[in-house]
Design a protein around this motif. Sequence first.
Motif, mmCIF file in Angstrom:
data_model
loop_
_atom_site.group_PDB
_atom_site.id
_atom_site.type_symbol
_atom_site.label_atom_id
_atom_site.label_comp_id
_atom_site.label_asym_id
_atom_site.label_seq_id
_atom_site.Cartn_x
_atom_site.Cartn_y
_atom_site.Cartn_z
ATOM 1 N N ALA A 198 0.816 -1.218 0.000
ATOM 2 C CA ALA A 198 0.000 0.000 0.000
ATOM 3 C C ALA A 198 0.850 1.268 0.000
ATOM 4 O O ALA A 198 0.484 2.266 -0.630
ATOM 5 C CB ALA A 198 -0.936 -0.006 1.213
ATOM 6 N N MET A 202 0.809 4.234 -2.952
ATOM 7 C CA MET A 202 0.599 5.671 -2.759
ATOM 8 C C MET A 202 1.769 6.493 -3.282
ATOM 9 O O MET A 202 1.577 7.560 -3.876
ATOM 10 C CB MET A 202 0.352 5.971 -1.274
ATOM 11 C CG MET A 202 -1.034 5.597 -0.802
ATOM 12 S SD MET A 202 -1.427 6.271 0.839
ATOM 13 C CE MET A 202 -0.443 5.188 1.872
ATOM 14 N N ILE A 266 -6.178 7.503 5.972
ATOM 15 C CA ILE A 266 -6.377 6.415 5.026
ATOM 16 C C ILE A 266 -6.071 5.118 5.745
ATOM 17 O O ILE A 266 -5.243 5.104 6.687
ATOM 18 C CB ILE A 266 -5.464 6.598 3.788
ATOM 19 C CG1 ILE A 266 -6.002 5.814 2.591
ATOM 20 C CG2 ILE A 266 -4.012 6.222 4.092
ATOM 21 C CD1 ILE A 266 -5.397 6.240 1.263
ATOM 22 N N ASP A 270 -8.658 0.788 2.107
ATOM 23 C CA ASP A 270 -8.710 1.635 0.916
ATOM 24 C C ASP A 270 -7.789 1.131 -0.186
ATOM 25 O O ASP A 270 -7.509 1.855 -1.160
ATOM 26 C CB ASP A 270 -8.341 3.077 1.276
ATOM 27 C CG ASP A 270 -9.344 3.708 2.221
ATOM 28 O OD1 ASP A 270 -10.541 3.624 1.925
ATOM 29 O OD2 ASP A 270 -8.928 4.274 3.254
ATOM 30 N N PHE A 271 -7.331 -0.120 -0.073
ATOM 31 C CA PHE A 271 -6.447 -0.731 -1.062
ATOM 32 C C PHE A 271 -6.954 -2.125 -1.398
ATOM 33 O O PHE A 271 -7.656 -2.761 -0.605
ATOM 34 C CB PHE A 271 -5.013 -0.817 -0.529
ATOM 35 C CG PHE A 271 -4.418 0.529 -0.194
ATOM 36 C CD1 PHE A 271 -3.633 1.205 -1.119
ATOM 37 C CD2 PHE A 271 -4.660 1.126 1.035
ATOM 38 C CE1 PHE A 271 -3.100 2.445 -0.811
ATOM 39 C CE2 PHE A 271 -4.133 2.364 1.353
ATOM 40 C CZ PHE A 271 -3.352 3.029 0.408
ATOM 41 N N MET A 281 -4.962 1.460 -5.086
ATOM 42 C CA MET A 281 -5.970 2.109 -4.263
ATOM 43 C C MET A 281 -7.360 1.851 -4.826
ATOM 44 O O MET A 281 -7.544 1.808 -6.046
ATOM 45 C CB MET A 281 -5.711 3.620 -4.195
ATOM 46 C CG MET A 281 -4.706 4.021 -3.159
ATOM 47 S SD MET A 281 -4.564 5.826 -2.987
ATOM 48 C CE MET A 281 -3.502 6.169 -4.387
ATOM 49 N N GLY A 285 -10.171 5.097 -1.817
ATOM 50 C CA GLY A 285 -8.805 5.476 -1.459
ATOM 51 C C GLY A 285 -8.296 6.615 -2.323
ATOM 52 O O GLY A 285 -7.641 7.540 -1.831
ATOM 53 N N LYS A 286 -8.582 6.553 -3.618
ATOM 54 C CA LYS A 286 -8.161 7.632 -4.515
ATOM 55 C C LYS A 286 -8.807 8.957 -4.126
ATOM 56 O O LYS A 286 -8.155 10.017 -4.146
ATOM 57 C CB LYS A 286 -8.532 7.287 -5.957
ATOM 58 C CG LYS A 286 -7.729 6.164 -6.571
ATOM 59 C CD LYS A 286 -8.261 5.843 -7.960
ATOM 60 C CE LYS A 286 -7.632 4.581 -8.516
ATOM 61 N NZ LYS A 286 -8.284 4.149 -9.765
#
Length: 340
Positions: A198, A202, A266, A270-271, A281, A285-286
Amino acid sequence: MRKLLNTLYITTPEAYLSKDGLNVVVSVKQEEIFRIPILNIEGIVTFGYMGASPGLMKLCADNGVSLTFLSPSGRFISRVQGPIKGNVLLRKKQYLLSDDQAYTMHLSRLFIGGKIQNYRNILRRFIRDNGVNTEVEDAASLLLIRKNELLRARDLDQLRGIEGDAANVYFGVLPHLILNQKVDFIFKGRNRRPPKDAVNAMLSFAYTLIANDVAAALETVGLDPYVGFLHSLRPGRTSLALDLMEEIRAYLGDRLVLSLINRKQICIKDFCMQGDEGVVMTDSGKKIFLSAWQSRKKEFIIHPYLGEKIPVGLLPYVQSVLLARYMRGDLDNYPVFLIS
């Protein structure tokens, strides 16, 4: 000083972009879900494959708004830009300088030196805020050694080797900077294509956004983002944008990623996995990341060279202006952006 406008991010993969007068219209399954005047934005970034109408593309080109297409996972596909603006003599000078080995080495040292120093400053700030950490302190000291080695490098390959070593040192201690959600956000070094965790997902996402902003800024001041110095020329590669973002990627990207994790803005939900090993993501998440990204760009800082208060989002533009001035001979040297 240029005014900072918003970037419109379209995260719905099924979204289609069109125009209605001077408005950008976003539709899903032929139903309008959003519209905004073109004069209120400076760029559009869309994650998906439905595309945009020719009319919308012309509207963007006529108003100097860049239109960037990314895959749902955040990988760059293409960017639509209007007519090239700026002084053609500046671009001619840029092309000549790119063939000058001494000039190329000098600028490349500055880009890498700025990157390494900002790595050090992030680590030193962590120590100031959180107390003694032997591994982080050792890494900061080693980064200073790597930075000093740049002066002895004889060619670009040696510079790139030093940069690679410095990146390994920095990312090697990055897990120490993750203070919360340590179990969920495990980081064992930088990886990409695809990101395997993750944190890397990001980081890659952030670097894509930064590269896009820098390329657009270079176009705005009249420089060719495809002709760089440190990064080799390659069809479709914005080499100068990759050069210029070296000094700001840790400040704009890494610090935002760490902040999202440490402030628990986050979470691992969210992944999701993509394929056998890749992590991306989710749509939620985005949206969290892009919301934080937009808020970050609206914050103000005192630019260390200009001594003026500017929005963080204008940093790529300001550095592009300074680079153009250096190439024209208006400045004795290029002032790399360094954080405190």
